[in-house]
Design an enzyme around this catalytic site. Structure first.
Site, short mmCIF file in Angstrom:
data_model
loop_
_atom_site.label_atom_id
_atom_site.label_comp_id
_atom_site.label_asym_id
_atom_site.label_seq_id
_atom_site.Cartn_x
_atom_site.Cartn_y
_atom_site.Cartn_z
N HIS A 31 1.14 -1.40 0.03
CA HIS A 31 -0.24 0.09 -0.05
C HIS A 31 0.85 0.86 0.08
O HIS A 31 0.76 2.50 -0.85
CB HIS A 31 -0.83 -0.26 1.25
N ARG A 109 -1.49 -6.17 -8.51
CA ARG A 109 0.25 -7.13 -7.84
C ARG A 109 0.27 -7.62 -9.10
O ARG A 109 1.34 -7.85 -9.37
CB ARG A 109 -0.96 -7.99 -6.56
N SER A 147 -3.67 -7.71 2.86
CA SER A 147 -3.07 -7.62 3.99
C SER A 147 -3.88 -9.03 4.56
O SER A 147 -3.75 -9.29 5.49
CB SER A 147 -4.58 -6.93 4.32
#
Length: 180
Positions: A31, A109, A147
């Site tokens: 992030h 990603r 996450s």
């Protein structure tokens, strides 16, 4: 002949206000990478921490905002970009519009992210064609970080120190220990 601009001159409308939305539960180095890179191309970046209780966050929204803010001063100082961190719920295009943003920043990603993000960008464009979605691909060192994986690794006792900033590491480990 049209005169050339000074090499370091910024013409009006060359840079914009953008929003970078996410749950940030917890904020990862991936992030931070996307925020840093977005700050290089924007004058003003609003990091929107989504309430998103449906994902079962381990951190309350206020703490997620605090952890994101802890990393922003250095990025803002380095890039000269104004960076705000705020919470939001509801439609992303409404959040962007409310913050005067003409750009939504989304991080990619892997190819698996693209299908979902492409669909979301299309829907957001249909809801408000004045707001553009800009995709930034994660740096190669951060492409695998999520996450969800960070939380799972921490809960299983693994080392997450290379995936999150120092304060987030401390808070995540404390949260995992307290819930065990």
């Amino acid at each position: 002949m049209i005169p050339l601009a000074e090499p370091n001159a910024v013409r009006p409308l060359d840079r914009h206000t953008g929003v970078y939305p996410g749950t940030f539960d917890p904020v990862t180095n991936g992030h931070i990478d996307i925020i840093s890179r977005a700050a290089r191309i924007l004058d003003h970046l609003v990091v929107g921490v989504a309430a998103n209780a449906g994902k079962g966050p381990i951190f309350p929204i206020e703490e997620r905002m605090e952890l994101v803010r802890a990393e922003m001063d250095a990025i803002a100082a380095r890039t000269g970009t104004v960076i705000e961190v705020t919470s939001f719920g509801g439609l992303l295009v409404d959040f962007a519009r409310d913050n005067g943003a003409g750009v939504i920043i989304r991080g990619l990603r892997a190819v698996s992210d693209f299908d979902y993000e492409f669909q979301m960008a299309g829907m957001n464009y249909r809801l408000d064609p004045t707001i553009e979605t800009v995709f930034l691909t994660a740096s190669e060192t951060h492409q695998f970080i999520s996450s969800r994986f960070v939380k799972e690794i921490a809960q299983l006792g693994g080392d997450i120190s290379s995936f999150v900033p120092a304060l987030t590491l401390e808070r995540t480990l404390a949260r995992v220990r307290s819930s065990a």
